[in-house]
Motif scaffolding. Structure first.
Motif, PDB file in Angstrom:
ATOM      1  N   GLU A  32       0.834  -1.196   0.000  1.00  0.00           N
ATOM      2  CA  GLU A  32       0.000   0.000   0.000  1.00  0.00           C
ATOM      3  C   GLU A  32       0.872   1.250   0.000  1.00  0.00           C
ATOM      4  N   GLY A  33       1.943   1.240   0.814  1.00  0.00           N
ATOM      5  CA  GLY A  33       2.852   2.379   0.846  1.00  0.00           C
ATOM      6  C   GLY A  33       3.522   2.605  -0.492  1.00  0.00           C
ATOM      7  N   SER A  34       3.945   1.530  -1.136  1.00  0.00           N
ATOM      8  CA  SER A  34       4.593   1.677  -2.435  1.00  0.00           C
ATOM      9  C   SER A  34       3.602   2.125  -3.500  1.00  0.00           C
ATOM     10  N   ILE A  35       2.340   1.734  -3.358  1.00  0.00           N
ATOM     11  CA  ILE A  35       1.323   2.156  -4.328  1.00  0.00           C
ATOM     12  C   ILE A  35       1.007   3.639  -4.149  1.00  0.00           C
ATOM     13  N   ILE A  36       1.011   4.119  -2.892  1.00  0.00           N
ATOM     14  CA  ILE A  36       0.828   5.554  -2.662  1.00  0.00           C
ATOM     15  C   ILE A  36       1.940   6.331  -3.348  1.00  0.00           C
ATOM     16  N   LEU A  37       3.179   5.842  -3.195  1.00  0.00           N
ATOM     17  CA  LEU A  37       4.308   6.492  -3.869  1.00  0.00           C
ATOM     18  C   LEU A  37       4.114   6.458  -5.378  1.00  0.00           C
ATOM     19  N   ALA A  38       3.660   5.317  -5.895  1.00  0.00           N
ATOM     20  CA  ALA A  38       3.422   5.212  -7.343  1.00  0.00           C
ATOM     21  C   ALA A  38       2.369   6.226  -7.793  1.00  0.00           C
ATOM     22  N   GLY A  39       1.309   6.393  -6.981  1.00  0.00           N
ATOM     23  CA  GLY A  39       0.275   7.363  -7.328  1.00  0.00           C
ATOM     24  C   GLY A  39       0.796   8.789  -7.326  1.00  0.00           C
ATOM     25  N   ILE A  98      -5.953   8.154 -12.565  1.00  0.00           N
ATOM     26  CA  ILE A  98      -4.699   7.619 -12.034  1.00  0.00           C
ATOM     27  C   ILE A  98      -4.967   6.406 -11.158  1.00  0.00           C
ATOM     28  N   MET A  99      -6.003   6.463 -10.339  1.00  0.00           N
ATOM     29  CA  MET A  99      -6.358   5.314  -9.509  1.00  0.00           C
ATOM     30  C   MET A  99      -6.787   4.129 -10.379  1.00  0.00           C
ATOM     31  N   ALA A 100      -7.532   4.416 -11.431  1.00  0.00           N
ATOM     32  CA  ALA A 100      -7.943   3.336 -12.343  1.00  0.00           C
ATOM     33  C   ALA A 100      -6.730   2.689 -12.995  1.00  0.00           C
ATOM     34  N   THR A 106      -0.962  -2.383 -10.928  1.00  0.00           N
ATOM     35  CA  THR A 106      -0.322  -2.758  -9.664  1.00  0.00           C
ATOM     36  C   THR A 106      -1.255  -3.704  -8.894  1.00  0.00           C
ATOM     37  N   ALA A 107      -0.842  -4.009  -7.657  1.00  0.00           N
ATOM     38  CA  ALA A 107      -1.634  -4.916  -6.819  1.00  0.00           C
ATOM     39  C   ALA A 107      -2.697  -4.171  -6.021  1.00  0.00           C
ATOM     40  N   LEU A 108      -3.043  -2.951  -6.443  1.00  0.00           N
ATOM     41  CA  LEU A 108      -4.029  -2.164  -5.715  1.00  0.00           C
ATOM     42  C   LEU A 108      -5.396  -2.832  -5.772  1.00  0.00           C
ATOM     43  N   GLU A 109      -5.962  -3.058  -4.593  1.00  0.00           N
ATOM     44  CA  GLU A 109      -7.283  -3.671  -4.492  1.00  0.00           C
ATOM     45  C   GLU A 109      -8.352  -2.581  -4.399  1.00  0.00           C
ATOM     46  N   PRO A 110      -9.530  -2.826  -4.954  1.00  0.00           N
ATOM     47  CA  PRO A 110     -10.607  -1.829  -4.867  1.00  0.00           C
ATOM     48  C   PRO A 110     -10.926  -1.413  -3.440  1.00  0.00           C
ATOM     49  N   GLY A 111     -10.745  -2.338  -2.494  1.00  0.00           N
ATOM     50  CA  GLY A 111     -11.062  -2.035  -1.107  1.00  0.00           C
ATOM     51  C   GLY A 111     -10.118  -1.027  -0.479  1.00  0.00           C
ATOM     52  N   THR A 112      -8.873  -0.981  -0.951  1.00  0.00           N
ATOM     53  CA  THR A 112      -7.891  -0.053  -0.396  1.00  0.00           C
ATOM     54  C   THR A 112      -7.658   1.155  -1.291  1.00  0.00           C
ATOM     55  N   ALA A 113      -8.333   1.214  -2.433  1.00  0.00           N
ATOM     56  CA  ALA A 113      -8.119   2.298  -3.403  1.00  0.00           C
ATOM     57  C   ALA A 113      -8.459   3.659  -2.799  1.00  0.00           C
ATOM     58  N   GLU A 114      -9.503   3.714  -1.995  1.00  0.00           N
ATOM     59  CA  GLU A 114      -9.923   4.996  -1.428  1.00  0.00           C
ATOM     60  C   GLU A 114      -8.869   5.545  -0.467  1.00  0.00           C
ATOM     61  N   ALA A 115      -8.293   4.663   0.356  1.00  0.00           N
ATOM     62  CA  ALA A 115      -7.257   5.091   1.295  1.00  0.00           C
ATOM     63  C   ALA A 115      -6.019   5.583   0.549  1.00  0.00           C
ATOM     64  N   PHE A 117      -5.988   6.790  -2.493  1.00  0.00           N
ATOM     65  CA  PHE A 117      -6.389   8.022  -3.169  1.00  0.00           C
ATOM     66  C   PHE A 117      -6.296   9.218  -2.222  1.00  0.00           C
ATOM     67  N   GLU A 118      -6.778   9.050  -0.999  1.00  0.00           N
ATOM     68  CA  GLU A 118      -6.739  10.139  -0.030  1.00  0.00           C
ATOM     69  C   GLU A 118      -5.302  10.483   0.364  1.00  0.00           C
ATOM     70  N   ALA A 119      -4.475   9.464   0.565  1.00  0.00           N
ATOM     71  CA  ALA A 119      -3.080   9.700   0.929  1.00  0.00           C
ATOM     72  C   ALA A 119      -2.332  10.401  -0.205  1.00  0.00           C
ATOM     73  N   GLN A 120      -2.576   9.956  -1.432  1.00  0.00           N
ATOM     74  CA  GLN A 120      -1.938  10.583  -2.592  1.00  0.00           C
ATOM     75  C   GLN A 120      -2.340  12.049  -2.689  1.00  0.00           C
ATOM     76  N   GLY A 121      -3.627  12.342  -2.488  1.00  0.00           N
ATOM     77  CA  GLY A 121      -4.108  13.720  -2.543  1.00  0.00           C
ATOM     78  C   GLY A 121      -3.473  14.596  -1.489  1.00  0.00           C
ATOM     79  N   GLU A 122      -3.278  14.037  -0.284  1.00  0.00           N
ATOM     80  CA  GLU A 122      -2.654  14.801   0.797  1.00  0.00           C
ATOM     81  C   GLU A 122      -1.204  15.155   0.451  1.00  0.00           C
ATOM     82  N   VAL A 123      -0.478  14.200  -0.128  1.00  0.00           N
ATOM     83  CA  VAL A 123       0.923  14.453  -0.486  1.00  0.00           C
ATOM     84  C   VAL A 123       1.009  15.543  -1.546  1.00  0.00           C
ATOM     85  N   ILE A 124       0.190  15.460  -2.585  1.00  0.00           N
ATOM     86  CA  ILE A 124       0.211  16.469  -3.653  1.00  0.00           C
ATOM     87  C   ILE A 124      -0.196  17.833  -3.100  1.00  0.00           C
ATOM     88  N   THR A 125      -1.157  17.853  -2.179  1.00  0.00           N
ATOM     89  CA  THR A 125      -1.578  19.121  -1.576  1.00  0.00           C
ATOM     90  C   THR A 125      -0.443  19.758  -0.781  1.00  0.00           C
TER      91      THR A 125
END
Length: 466
Positions: A32-39, A98-100, A106-115, A117-125
């Motif tokens: 999940e952490g690596s996917i946030i970085l990827a996002g 980007i999430m799609a 990647t191994a991103l699951e639909p159940g964790t996509a929202e989390a 997405f929110e983390a990625q948005g916070e970093v960009i902000t």
């Protein structure tokens, strides 16, 4: 013996699930952490591509590249492609391309996509907000306090009128005429006060008028406008945080912002020789840039701690360091940092803007269009009349001075971005401010060419020589 073995087996069965669960959590947390970085990385790819394409296109038609970054953000953001969208604006992971893409690659699951997405948005902000801090530090570094003192009463009169007239006209018109709530109305009025010195200076240079009496008054007034505008921005942003618009609170914020700026400059004159001496003794790489950023971030923190905006502290730090012998060297070293972070801010401003609220085919959107038209009229008239505050100088082209103050450019976008991030503006008001900034910036250069006579070849050669 058998009892002991049974007890051991029971203990093992009780312990094993704990370790299995812990291992599973670690394994799931790591992807999940690596996917946030990827996002985040994909978001930055989209941001930089949009900023360069938009900037290059605008540069080729003699418009400021920052407008291209804004338009590029609109294209990849909520209004068009949906590549860069933000949860605080009400978007979900399903709205983000980007999430799609991450779910497919990647191994991103639909159940964790929202989390994610929110983390990625916070970093960009956070990167966007850091970008505006660097931008204001750079603006302060490029400002000249001595020039502010030399411009004289004429430039000061133009600047003050050019701030007060659109601010009062815009705020009062929105509040009393359109029923816009007080804080959004004040913020929109504040966005009308800015003047883009870079745009006007470039056009004046092309017309051979940069060193004319009109040109000097315009440039001096625009510099004063920037300082006054940043103080107003800090005050209005603080009002949003407190939600209190009592006169005493406003006066307190105005006085505290002015006192902070003046006090920082005075104290900074005593501190800056120590900083320069310390930098001269250092032997490691990046000594000047990192020391300057420490100073800027420290003042930004102090401004935040006393309920002002971080950008005021960064701007003050730039003004202080602009008075040192390291100014030119520091300007050169800050440019690459600004090139990395500042486009994130401007593209995010465009990405957050939903121009769909200005679609005239939707009846509910017509209010936003009316607001945009009103802000554009006030923006143009409020600055144009500033030129006519110069009395007893019939030889001066007063209309040219007023027109030269019209473009809002990057400073206006800073207002829109801060307002958007604070949540103070409705979608229609935010879009109206963006449209006002774009149109005033687009129309000012051709109008300047109309109100100023074309320079002769001799004048043009002299201007190029200077």
């Amino acid at each position: 013996m058998i009892v002991s073995l049974l007890s051991l087996a029971t203990a093992i069965t009780e312990i094993t699930p704990f370790w299995l669960v812990a291992t599973a959590e670690e394994e799931s947390a790591e992807p999940e952490g690596s996917i946030i970085l990827a996002g985040v990385l994909l978001s930055l790819v989209a941001i930089y591509i949009a900023s360069k394409i938009g900037g290059e296109l605008c540069s080729r038609i003699n418009l400021p590249p920052v407008l291209g970054e804004l338009v590029g953000g609109v294209v990849i953001g909520t209004s068009v492609l949906g590549l860069l969208v933000f949860p605080e604006a009400g978007a979900t992971a399903e709205d983000s391309l980007i999430m799609a893409f991450l779910e497919q690659t990647t191994a991103l699951e639909p159940g964790t996509a929202e989390a994610v997405f929110e983390a990625q948005g916070e970093v960009i902000t956070v990167l966007s907000e850091l970008g505006v801090v660097i931008l204001l530090f750079e603006i302060g570094l490029e400002s000249d306090l001595k020039e502010l003192l030399r411009v004289g009463p004429q430039a000061a009169a133009v600047a003050i009128t050019g701030v007060v007239a659109p601010f009062v006209g815009g705020t009062a018109g929105l509040y009393y005429g359109f029923g816009v709530p007080a804080i959004p109305a004040i913020f929109a009025g504040a966005a009308l006060t800015a003047t883009s010195i870079g745009i006007t200076a470039k056009v004046l240079a092309e017309l051979g008028q940069l060193n004319s009496k009109e040109g000097q008054i315009i440039i001096g007034a625009a510099v004063i406008d920037d300082v006054l505008g940043i103080i107003i921005l800090a005050v209005v942003a603080s009002l949003i945080k407190t939600g209190n618009i009592e006169i005493t609170n406003i006066l307190y914020l105005v006085v505290s912002a002015a006192a902070f700026l003046v006090g920082t400059i005075i104290i900074g004159r005593f501190i800056s020789p120590f900083l320069v001496g310390m930098v001269n003794e250092m032997k490691t790489r990046g000594e000047l840039l990192l020391t300057a950023l420490v100073f800027a971030f420290a003042l930004a923190y102090v401004a935040t701690a006393i309920e002002l905006e971080a950008i005021l502290g960064a701007f003050a730090a730039g003004l202080v360091l602009a008075e040192t012998e390291k100014r030119k060297e520091l300007e050169e070293q800050v440019v690459p940092v600004a090139d990395i972070l500042v486009p994130v801010f401007f593209v995010c401003v465009g990405a957050r803007t939903d121009l769909g609220v200005l679609n005239p085919a939707v009846p509910s959107n017509r209010e936003g269009l009316i607001l945009a038209a009103f802000l554009i009229v006030v923006a143009i008239i409020g600055k144009t009349i500033a030129g006519y505050t110069i009395f007893g100088a019939s030889e001066i082209n007063k209309l040219a001075i007023g027109v030269g103050m019209v473009p809002r450019g990057e400073v206006g976008l800073v207002f829109a971005g801060v307002g958007s991030a604070s949540g103070a503006l409705s979608p229609s008001t935010e879009a109206a401010i963006i449209v006002m900034v774009i149109l005033t910036t687009f129309i000012a250069p051709p109008f300047l060419r109309v109100v100023f006579p074309e320079p002769s070849e001799a004048e043009a050669s002299k201007q190029e020589g200077t």
